[in-house]
Every structure is written in structure tokens, then in C-alpha cells.
Write a protein that holds these residues in place. Sequence first.
Motif, PDB file in Angstrom:
ATOM      1  N   GLU A   1     -19.251 -20.140 -17.822  1.00 44.65           N
ATOM      2  CA  GLU A   1     -18.988 -18.706 -17.787  1.00 44.65           C
ATOM      3  C   GLU A   1     -17.746 -18.459 -18.635  1.00 44.65           C
ATOM      4  O   GLU A   1     -16.678 -19.014 -18.338  1.00 44.65           O
ATOM      5  CB  GLU A   1     -18.729 -18.299 -16.344  1.00 44.65           C
ATOM      6  CG  GLU A   1     -19.227 -16.925 -16.003  1.00 44.65           C
ATOM      7  CD  GLU A   1     -19.085 -16.703 -14.518  1.00 44.65           C
ATOM      8  OE1 GLU A   1     -20.109 -16.707 -13.834  1.00 44.65           O
ATOM      9  OE2 GLU A   1     -17.935 -16.547 -14.059  1.00 44.65           O
ATOM     10  N   VAL A   2     -17.900 -17.678 -19.684  1.00 46.41           N
ATOM     11  CA  VAL A   2     -16.767 -17.450 -20.591  1.00 46.41           C
ATOM     12  C   VAL A   2     -16.279 -16.017 -20.391  1.00 46.41           C
ATOM     13  O   VAL A   2     -17.059 -15.072 -20.499  1.00 46.41           O
ATOM     14  CB  VAL A   2     -17.214 -17.649 -22.060  1.00 46.41           C
ATOM     15  CG1 VAL A   2     -16.034 -17.451 -23.005  1.00 46.41           C
ATOM     16  CG2 VAL A   2     -17.818 -19.029 -22.248  1.00 46.41           C
TER      17      VAL A   2
ATOM     18  N   LYS B   1     -15.013  -9.100 -20.784  1.00 47.35           N
ATOM     19  CA  LYS B   1     -16.467  -9.265 -20.852  1.00 47.35           C
ATOM     20  C   LYS B   1     -16.818 -10.703 -20.454  1.00 47.35           C
ATOM     21  O   LYS B   1     -16.102 -11.635 -20.822  1.00 47.35           O
ATOM     22  CB  LYS B   1     -16.931  -8.990 -22.289  1.00 47.35           C
ATOM     23  CG  LYS B   1     -18.327  -8.423 -22.358  1.00 47.35           C
ATOM     24  CD  LYS B   1     -18.690  -8.054 -23.783  1.00 47.35           C
ATOM     25  CE  LYS B   1     -19.645  -9.096 -24.306  1.00 47.35           C
ATOM     26  NZ  LYS B   1     -19.806  -9.207 -25.699  1.00 47.35           N
ATOM     27  N   VAL B   2     -17.904 -10.869 -19.660  1.00 48.82           N
ATOM     28  CA  VAL B   2     -18.281 -12.223 -19.231  1.00 48.82           C
ATOM     29  C   VAL B   2     -19.542 -12.650 -19.966  1.00 48.82           C
ATOM     30  O   VAL B   2     -20.541 -11.927 -19.988  1.00 48.82           O
ATOM     31  CB  VAL B   2     -18.537 -12.253 -17.705  1.00 48.82           C
ATOM     32  CG1 VAL B   2     -18.953 -13.652 -17.251  1.00 48.82           C
ATOM     33  CG2 VAL B   2     -17.295 -11.814 -16.950  1.00 48.82           C
TER      34      VAL B   2
ATOM     35  N   ILE C   1     -10.849 -15.634 -26.233  1.00 48.67           N
ATOM     36  CA  ILE C   1     -11.379 -16.053 -24.939  1.00 48.67           C
ATOM     37  C   ILE C   1     -10.226 -16.216 -23.968  1.00 48.67           C
ATOM     38  O   ILE C   1      -9.192 -16.795 -24.307  1.00 48.67           O
ATOM     39  CB  ILE C   1     -12.125 -17.397 -25.093  1.00 48.67           C
ATOM     40  CG1 ILE C   1     -13.390 -17.165 -25.919  1.00 48.67           C
ATOM     41  CG2 ILE C   1     -12.466 -18.008 -23.751  1.00 48.67           C
ATOM     42  CD1 ILE C   1     -14.051 -18.437 -26.369  1.00 48.67           C
ATOM     43  N   SER C   2     -10.370 -15.662 -22.757  1.00 45.61           N
ATOM     44  CA  SER C   2      -9.253 -15.834 -21.826  1.00 45.61           C
ATOM     45  C   SER C   2      -9.501 -16.975 -20.844  1.00 45.61           C
ATOM     46  O   SER C   2      -8.577 -17.645 -20.418  1.00 45.61           O
ATOM     47  CB  SER C   2      -8.947 -14.520 -21.117  1.00 45.61           C
ATOM     48  OG  SER C   2      -9.532 -14.448 -19.883  1.00 45.61           O
ATOM     49  N   GLN C   3     -10.777 -17.239 -20.473  1.00 51.74           N
ATOM     50  CA  GLN C   3     -11.015 -18.312 -19.508  1.00 51.74           C
ATOM     51  C   GLN C   3     -12.448 -18.823 -19.598  1.00 51.74           C
ATOM     52  O   GLN C   3     -13.372 -18.058 -19.873  1.00 51.74           O
ATOM     53  CB  GLN C   3     -10.770 -17.754 -18.107  1.00 51.74           C
ATOM     54  CG  GLN C   3     -10.905 -18.786 -17.018  1.00 51.74           C
ATOM     55  CD  GLN C   3     -10.567 -18.214 -15.655  1.00 51.74           C
ATOM     56  OE1 GLN C   3      -9.439 -17.773 -15.429  1.00 51.74           O
ATOM     57  NE2 GLN C   3     -11.520 -18.207 -14.771  1.00 51.74           N
ATOM     58  N   VAL C   4     -12.621 -20.115 -19.358  1.00 46.29           N
ATOM     59  CA  VAL C   4     -13.972 -20.690 -19.291  1.00 46.29           C
ATOM     60  C   VAL C   4     -14.085 -21.413 -17.945  1.00 46.29           C
ATOM     61  O   VAL C   4     -13.189 -22.161 -17.568  1.00 46.29           O
ATOM     62  CB  VAL C   4     -14.207 -21.723 -20.415  1.00 46.29           C
ATOM     63  CG1 VAL C   4     -15.608 -22.307 -20.316  1.00 46.29           C
ATOM     64  CG2 VAL C   4     -13.999 -21.095 -21.780  1.00 46.29           C
ATOM     65  N   SER C   5     -15.162 -21.138 -17.199  1.00 45.95           N
ATOM     66  CA  SER C   5     -15.328 -21.877 -15.941  1.00 45.95           C
ATOM     67  C   SER C   5     -16.681 -22.552 -15.937  1.00 45.95           C
ATOM     68  O   SER C   5     -17.591 -22.147 -16.657  1.00 45.95           O
ATOM     69  CB  SER C   5     -15.168 -20.949 -14.744  1.00 45.95           C
ATOM     70  OG  SER C   5     -16.105 -19.927 -14.825  1.00 45.95           O
TER      71      SER C   5
ATOM     72  N   TRP D   1     -10.884 -24.088 -18.602  1.00 44.90           N
ATOM     73  CA  TRP D   1     -10.032 -23.752 -19.726  1.00 44.90           C
ATOM     74  C   TRP D   1      -9.467 -22.378 -19.460  1.00 44.90           C
ATOM     75  O   TRP D   1     -10.178 -21.492 -19.001  1.00 44.90           O
ATOM     76  CB  TRP D   1     -10.891 -23.704 -20.979  1.00 44.90           C
ATOM     77  CG  TRP D   1     -10.168 -23.379 -22.251  1.00 44.90           C
ATOM     78  CD1 TRP D   1      -9.708 -24.272 -23.161  1.00 44.90           C
ATOM     79  CD2 TRP D   1      -9.857 -22.085 -22.751  1.00 44.90           C
ATOM     80  NE1 TRP D   1      -9.119 -23.610 -24.193  1.00 44.90           N
ATOM     81  CE2 TRP D   1      -9.196 -22.265 -23.973  1.00 44.90           C
ATOM     82  CE3 TRP D   1     -10.045 -20.792 -22.288  1.00 44.90           C
ATOM     83  CZ2 TRP D   1      -8.734 -21.206 -24.736  1.00 44.90           C
ATOM     84  CZ3 TRP D   1      -9.600 -19.725 -23.049  1.00 44.90           C
ATOM     85  CH2 TRP D   1      -8.951 -19.958 -24.266  1.00 44.90           C
ATOM     86  N   SER D   2      -8.207 -22.225 -19.668  1.00 45.43           N
ATOM     87  CA  SER D   2      -7.668 -20.876 -19.665  1.00 45.43           C
ATOM     88  C   SER D   2      -6.597 -20.857 -20.730  1.00 45.43           C
ATOM     89  O   SER D   2      -6.170 -21.907 -21.221  1.00 45.43           O
ATOM     90  CB  SER D   2      -7.119 -20.512 -18.291  1.00 45.43           C
ATOM     91  OG  SER D   2      -6.063 -21.368 -18.003  1.00 45.43           O
TER      92      SER D   2
END
Length: 593
Positions: A392-393, A399-400, A414-418, A499-500
Amino acid sequence: MSPMARTALQPHATPPHLIRNFCIIAHIDHGKSTLADRMLQKTGVVEERQMRAQYLDRMDIERERGITIKSQAVRMPWEAPDAEGDPEVYCLNMIDTPGHVDFTYEVSRSLAACEGAVLLVDAAQGIEAQTLANLYLAMENDLTIIPVLNKIDLPAAQPEKYAEELARLIGCEPEDCLRVSGKTGEGVEELLDQIVAQIPPPVGDADAPARAMIFDSVYDTYRGVVTYVRVIDGNLNPRERIVMMSTKAQHELLEIGVISPEPTPGKGLGVGEVGYLITGVKDVRQSRVGDTVTNAGKPASEALGGYRDPRPMVFSGLYPIDGSDYPDLRDALDKLKLNDAALVYEPETSAALGFGFRVGFLGMLHLEIVRERLEREFGLDLISTMPNVEYEVVMDDKKVVEVTNPSEFPGGKISQVSEPVVRATILAPSEYVGAIMELCQQRRGSLRGMDYLSEDRVEMRYTLPLAEIVFDFFDQLKSRTRGYASSTTSPTASRPPTWSRSTSCCRASRSTRSARSCTRTRPTPTACRWPPSCASSSRASSSRCRSRPPSARESLRERRSGRSARTSSPSATAATSAASASCSRSRRRARSG
Ligand SMILES: Nc1nc2c(ncn2[C@@H]2O[C@H](COP(=O)(O)OP(=O)(O)OP(=O)(O)O)[C@@H](O)[C@H]2O)c(=O)[nH]1
């Protein structure tokens, strides 16, 4: 010993106090299906001459691989002494559950349809990882557990040793563990008597609007979808209209009955009974596992809890080797979907492989089974791409984007990847603790706890990113422990950030369909090792682990409260940042070199 009941109770008119609903839970190959066969024989449901091995495994793949994929429910009569010691005919509903981790949700629904569980353990192998996982599931559903050691006919069986392990685990006396042999039938009659004596009868309100839980549904080419249900309240009758509470879809009940061991139509199902429904629907998605069935005329106001949409966890591209087979592949997937509510797919194209589909699966076994069925039942030759998970980016503008293929990884800020994570339970002889820790740490795992079940067997609980185990984790685990470790995983709802912006440790390759997303903590399987400081601190912490085995109830409490056991690894974030620092050092060295 009880004689076989001569007069079976009639469905729809069975008093709930004479019903016992139970399932058999076990690790793979501990003999669940063989024991079920013996029960069918001893209760006279299947005649001697009709008997064949794994009677309830009806799919070809199930029989060939010796695994259970679909649940089955059989009604068996059994005569046993009642509370006053007089002989009474009881109705036993045995629900055979699928044994593999990919189908944990189906197992949990089958368990919710029962009041008791036979916990079966191979007397030559002892408790394995899935024994524990299934035991925890059974306890979460508040089932009465009957501990049973199987395969006592084997020369290598050590029933005394494993009775102690089992008794310690569930908190009973070793003598309470029954000993049976599914192969010879020894002890099976006593087990059936104990099922009647120990498992409580179902309770429900016979006058309330009907509520029945769907615990499985299968597609039959001639009859449409056959839905297996357990009635909790009220009753269901032939020809009435019913409603599926999650979708509000209405259907007419064309046939209702019980399986004993073939489907037998009847006059309906009452409180506590287990049976099947046929409504003429053609797609299992209209009859979903976990959903509640009620009467359309007098609908229940509240559905039974626990319903969940099946969610694919692993994604892979499927392409026909011969491009002209593409329409056949589409037709085959459409047909397979009728029987598999968890299968999702969408068309995709690849410059190298041509037209194909991106398919979502519950896990690796599900992927293998689907692929094998496509090749075997529909005569297709297929190529599948490397399995991937769904990332999930979150973009800077909130926006996801969901990414199931590295080539879809979005550009921009990109602010975060889970990513999805799973809880893994690994059981192994204690001499392999070091090897298992090393493997799990290489795979970005974090140790949640560790307990000794006996002097030489240890249970380790890890949280691992799903992406790290879809490929060769289980092979590696087996080879590093010489085949002695067993493991099981269960998905969790949490998706911790990989990742953030602050830690900056993820990258994804956009090159080809077979590309793989990877994190900077482990850019390639061998490129980046954990820094020694992490490894040594984890060794230090492992020496503080428990020597007293916790009872299953204690462990369950810990799992429920989310509290980890006394041991813990270095926190994931500390390890991640230390590892990413070492990565950036090696990158700087590479650039300057
Ligand atoms: N000697 C001996 N072998 C047994 C006994 N019970 C089962 N087996 C053998 O153990 C193997 C596995 O048995 P299954 O009944 O297929 O195991 P299962 O637990 O149903 O397996 P899954 O459906 O994959 O979960 C088979 O080869 C059986 O013949 C037993 O009591 N004694």
C-alpha cells in the motif's frame, strides 16, 4: 463398548440434547482423514464394501496429494450411555476441516459450527506447529478439547512421552489423553463414547427466526452450489425463501438435508443441526463462507458474528504458453471462480509473455492448486510469474495506491509504503534455535516470544513480512533444521510501514513482470547481512526465554492481549534502521569504489 446405533434420529426432529457437533483438528498428515474413515465405518454410515481410503476427500487433487481442501460434514448415529447410564442414540455431526494454513479462515468457520474438537496428535511425532495453531483457534471459539494420540500401532510411537507434552499444553492429566489407531480402529469406539460424554450439546432458540451459519459452499456441475450450514436458532424448511444476510440476496430452498455420508434430502434442519442447502445459485460468491442464512418471511435482526470477505494475499501472473489459449484460460478461470470464492483475477499484458491474467490467491498452496487444476482439468499449459504481495503506497497528497506488481509502483512523492505481515509459529528441536533465528532475522522477522514445550522442543513465535516467506522460506526452514521444524502462519490485519520518508529504506524495481519488490534492508537475499550488534543482542535476549512451558490458555491470553512473551528480539525499528545504515555504508563504499 457401544454397539452401532440401529435407529438413527431423524433430521429436523432431533432434540438438541442428543446432538454433538465436533471436528477433528490436527497437523498435516497426523491422520485426521484416516480417523474420520474409521468413525464412518464404526458408526455403520459407510458399509465395509463401499469403504475406500480418505472417504471424505472427494476432489482428485485432495486424494492424490492426501490433503483436505474442502470441509465436509457427516451425520453419524452412535449409541452411548446417557447421564443415568441407560443406552441412548445420539447424533454425531463430524466436520472434517481443511488442514492447511492457506485455509485458516475456512477452518475457523468450521470450528465455529462445533461445540467440541478432537485434538489429534501423531504418537510418533508429537505436537507440531499446526497442532498449536488449530488448538488456539479452537480455544478462541470456546470449544471443549478432547486430546487424542493417534498411530499408536506404529513401532516408533511414544504415547507416554507425547501424552505428557499434550497434557502440559492443554492443562490436563496425561491419562486423559486417549490413544487410538486410525489404521487398525483401536480405541475409536471409546473415543466416540467420550465425544458424547464430554462435548456439550448445542443450545439455541427453536422459536426465534432462523439463523444458520455457512461454513462451506461447493459448486456441483449438476445441482449448482451446495451450501453447508449449521443451524444456531430456529429452523429451515424445504421450499421456503431464505435470505443471505451479508448480500441480502433471496433464494428459494430447493433442497435441504444431511450428509450421511451421501446427501440425503429431508424435511428441514432444526436447532444445532448440520446439513446442506441447495438453492439453484450457480456461483459460490452468492453463498459465502461465514455468512448467515435466515428465513425471508421472518428474518433475524442480527447476523451471526465472524463473517469476513476472503482477501487474496499472494498475487501472480498466469500466462498461456501458447498465446492462442488466452480465451480458454479466461473461460477456465470463470469456471473455477464458481467453486472458489477467494479467487480474483484481472487481465494484464506483458511485453515478454503476451496476454494473461494477474491472479490473487490466499497463499502458496492455493496458487499451486489453482494452477494444477487449470492445467489438469482444462488442459492448459501455463507460465506463472514470481509471486508477489500487495503493497500500500501512500503518496504525499494522501492518495493511496495498491501495488501488486512492482511495475505498477507509482512515481512522484511517496510518503509511506506498507506491506502485509503474518504471524508465524515455528516448532523445532531446541538445537535448531540459532539456525531459525538467523533465518527469520534475515527475512526481517521480529521475535514475539519463545517457549519450551519440553526439554528438547521449542515453540518460537515471529512476525514476518509476507513478501519474505512467499518464495522459499519454508524450504529454507526445512533445510536448515534437517526437516525437523514445522511451521504455520496466520495473516494479521496490521500493515506496518516498510518505508516512510524518515527511514527511507524501500525501493521497487519497475523493470519486468517478473520483477520483485524489495526493501533496502534486504536488497537481495545475501547482499546485506544483519549487523553483528543486532545478532548478539538477540542472542542475549534469547537466553532470557521461558523454561516453563505455558499452558495453551496462557499463550492464548497473550495472543489476545497482543502482549509478547517475556523474550523479545531487538525492536523491528531499531534493527531496520541499523541494517539500513549498514546498507547505505556499503552503497557509499560501492559508489566510491
Ligand atoms: N500406522 C498408521 N498410519 C496411519 C494412521 N492414521 C493415519 N496413518 C497414515 O498417515 C498418513 C496421513 O494420514 P491422513 O489421514 O491422510 O492425514 P490427514 O491428517 O487427514 O492429512 P491432511 O488431510 O493433509 O490434513 C497416511 O499415509 C495414513 O495411512 C494410524 O493410526 N497408524
